[in-house]
Design a protein around this motif. Structure first.
Motif, short mmCIF file in Angstrom:
data_model
loop_
_atom_site.label_atom_id
_atom_site.label_comp_id
_atom_site.label_asym_id
_atom_site.label_seq_id
_atom_site.Cartn_x
_atom_site.Cartn_y
_atom_site.Cartn_z
N GLY A 236 0.80 -1.22 0.00
CA GLY A 236 0.00 0.00 0.00
C GLY A 236 0.83 1.27 0.00
N ASP A 237 2.13 1.15 0.33
CA ASP A 237 3.00 2.32 0.21
C ASP A 237 3.06 2.75 -1.26
N VAL A 238 3.28 4.03 -1.48
CA VAL A 238 3.19 4.58 -2.83
C VAL A 238 4.52 5.18 -3.27
N ILE A 239 4.93 4.81 -4.49
CA ILE A 239 6.07 5.44 -5.14
C ILE A 239 5.53 6.48 -6.11
N SER A 240 6.04 7.70 -6.02
CA SER A 240 5.68 8.74 -6.98
C SER A 240 6.83 8.90 -7.95
N TYR A 241 6.53 8.72 -9.24
CA TYR A 241 7.54 8.82 -10.28
C TYR A 241 7.40 10.14 -11.05
N LEU A 242 8.52 10.69 -11.44
CA LEU A 242 8.55 11.87 -12.30
C LEU A 242 9.20 11.48 -13.62
N PHE A 243 8.44 11.62 -14.70
CA PHE A 243 8.95 11.37 -16.05
C PHE A 243 9.37 12.70 -16.67
N THR A 244 10.54 12.73 -17.28
CA THR A 244 10.99 13.89 -18.05
C THR A 244 11.31 13.42 -19.46
N VAL A 245 10.53 13.90 -20.42
CA VAL A 245 10.71 13.53 -21.83
C VAL A 245 11.28 14.74 -22.55
N THR A 246 12.41 14.57 -23.23
CA THR A 246 13.10 15.69 -23.85
C THR A 246 13.42 15.40 -25.31
N ASN A 247 13.24 16.42 -26.14
CA ASN A 247 13.66 16.35 -27.53
C ASN A 247 15.14 16.75 -27.58
N ILE A 248 16.02 15.79 -27.82
CA ILE A 248 17.46 16.08 -27.83
C ILE A 248 18.05 15.98 -29.24
N GLY A 249 17.18 15.93 -30.26
CA GLY A 249 17.66 15.85 -31.63
C GLY A 249 17.70 17.21 -32.29
N ASN A 250 17.67 17.21 -33.63
CA ASN A 250 17.73 18.47 -34.37
C ASN A 250 16.46 18.76 -35.16
N THR A 251 15.38 18.03 -34.86
CA THR A 251 14.11 18.23 -35.56
C THR A 251 12.96 18.23 -34.56
N VAL A 252 11.83 18.76 -35.00
CA VAL A 252 10.60 18.65 -34.22
C VAL A 252 10.15 17.19 -34.22
N LEU A 253 9.64 16.74 -33.11
CA LEU A 253 9.13 15.38 -32.99
C LEU A 253 7.61 15.41 -32.91
N THR A 254 6.98 14.49 -33.61
CA THR A 254 5.53 14.36 -33.55
C THR A 254 5.16 12.96 -33.07
N ASN A 255 3.86 12.79 -32.78
CA ASN A 255 3.34 11.50 -32.32
C ASN A 255 4.14 10.99 -31.11
N VAL A 256 4.45 11.90 -30.21
CA VAL A 256 5.23 11.54 -29.02
C VAL A 256 4.33 10.78 -28.06
N ARG A 257 4.83 9.68 -27.55
CA ARG A 257 4.03 8.86 -26.64
C ARG A 257 4.95 8.13 -25.66
N VAL A 258 4.42 7.88 -24.49
CA VAL A 258 5.17 7.19 -23.44
C VAL A 258 4.32 6.05 -22.91
N THR A 259 4.91 4.88 -22.82
CA THR A 259 4.22 3.73 -22.26
C THR A 259 5.04 3.18 -21.11
N ASP A 260 4.35 2.60 -20.14
CA ASP A 260 5.01 2.04 -18.97
C ASP A 260 4.35 0.72 -18.64
N PRO A 261 5.12 -0.38 -18.66
CA PRO A 261 4.53 -1.70 -18.43
C PRO A 261 4.19 -1.99 -16.97
N MET A 262 4.55 -1.09 -16.06
CA MET A 262 4.31 -1.36 -14.65
C MET A 262 2.81 -1.45 -14.38
#
Length: 375
Positions: free
Chosen positions: A154-180
């Motif tokens: 019942g204890d809770v872990i709070s996660y912080l996700f940081t998603v960054t564009n580190i390339g040289n173009t705009v990114l589209t259709n950005v999505r994040v999945t987590d199997p937990m």
């Protein structure tokens, strides 16, 4: 080719391309006021040196063009120049004649079938600008509601996700999945993510160097405590812009790291909570205090056996799947050697043996003395 100022191997907006122009007088009369125009790179009436060319003579000029982000998105620069000159006035032609020619690039590698070949401008100067779409995700442990040295279901872990564009173009259709299991699937749509912060467009895209932040919670399970750790990785995916080489855009992805955008190590929280510790006294007198033989952590290992012996080595209690609740020792015997199993055992010292199979499928055991007070 682009001038790779920062040496990272990829062109970026703000870096440059150096164009060299050569104009040759292929006629039989002198040309004056020879100049060049190239609308794409912003060249207007650029004078060559020398600006007057005798028959067979060649003049030159050089221009540095600054690459734009649109160029990067397109993945290529196509352009052509117009060379222009005037013949001197004559009796028959008092105003002179203006002659011109569209540039050709002798080093142009594009031919029909080449991804950079443009049939609408086969003689264009072609400068490929290889895209470098890249995405990075970091999954940090922002907080833990309990005590990692005494974690509980019942204890809770709070996660912080940081998603960054580190390339040289705009990114589209950005999505994040987590199997937990039980963890919300992050989304880049602010309408669906109340806790999102950062520079969001609301359309699942990340501009250059943009970051997207999201918090999600996970609740500790018995299995987590038994393993002694919670290990997890999220996946960030996106698509780069269409280019001649990648007409549908290049798909990119990154597995999360616990701290670094360039790493791919899972996020790990070490916890303690399944230490098997037997309380060595019980007094089942109905006061709801120490009424059972309490074994901390035993619920993490359902494949267990508990045996209790009296001072003469006679077994007085035996069970499988001890759970501290419905299946627990409360001072009464279930051993076959005891004459009256329904009667409470006498006050005294007893010996217990606890056996269990741990999360690595190894058999463990502990033993010790237990004092029973029936008063």
């Amino acid at each position: 080719a682009a001038n790779d100022t920062n040496g990272d191997g990829f062109p970026e907006a703000g870096e440059t391309v150096t164009y060299t122009f050569s104009v040759k007088n292929t006629g039989n009369i002198r040309l004056e006021n020879v100049k060049i125009n190239d609308s794409y790179i912003g060249v207007v009436n650029l004078a060559i040196v020398p600006s007057t060319l005798d028959p067979g003579q060649t003049g030159n000029a050089q221009v540095t063009y600054t690459i734009t982000q649109i160029d990067i998105q397109n993945g290529v620069i196509y352009n052509s120049a117009l060379g222009q000159g005037n013949t001197p006035p004559t009796v028959d032609d008092p105003d002179g004649t203006t002659v011109n020619d569209t540039s050709k690039d002798p080093t142009n590698p594009s031919t029909p079938g080449d991804p950079y070949y443009d049939p609408t401008c086969p003689d264009c100067t072609v400068v490929p600008l290889p895209n470098n779409p890249k995405i990075a995700i970091v999954k940090e442990i922002a907080s833990f509601s309990g005590d990692i040295n005494n974690a509980k279901v019942g204890d809770v872990i709070s996660y912080l996700f940081t998603v960054t564009n580190i390339g040289n173009t705009v990114l589209t259709n950005v999505r994040v999945t987590d199997p937990m299991p039980g963890l919300s699937t992050p989304s880049l749509d602010p309408a669906d993510v109340a806790n999102s912060t950062g520079d969001l467009d609301g359309n699942g895209s990340l501009d250059l160097h943009e970051k997207w932040l999201y918090r999600a919670n996970y609740t500790i399970t018995t299995s987590d405590i038994a393993k002694g750790k919670v290990v997890n990785q999220a996946l960030a995916e996106a698509t780069g812009p269409p280019t001649p080489v990648d007409p549908t855009g290049k798909d990119v992805s990154d597995l999360s790291d616990g701290s670094s955008p360039t790493g791919d190590d899972p996020t790990v929280l070490d916890i303690n909570g399944c230490k098997v510790i037997a309380h060595n006294a019980l007094s089942p007198n109905g006061d709801s205090k120490n009424d059972i033989f309490k074994i901390d952590g035993i619920e993490c290992y359902p494949q267990n056996t508990v045996e209790i012996y009296n001072r003469w080595g006679v077994i007085v209690f035996h069970t499988n799947g001890y759970d501290n609740t419905a299946n627990a020792f409360n001072g009464y015997s279930n051993g076959r050697a005891v004459v009256k199993q329904s009667a409470g055992l006498p006050t005294g010292t007893y010996y217990y043996i606890i056996k269990y199979v741990d999360s690595d499928s190894k058999e463990q055991s502990s033993a010790g003395y237990l004092y029973l007070s029936m008063q």
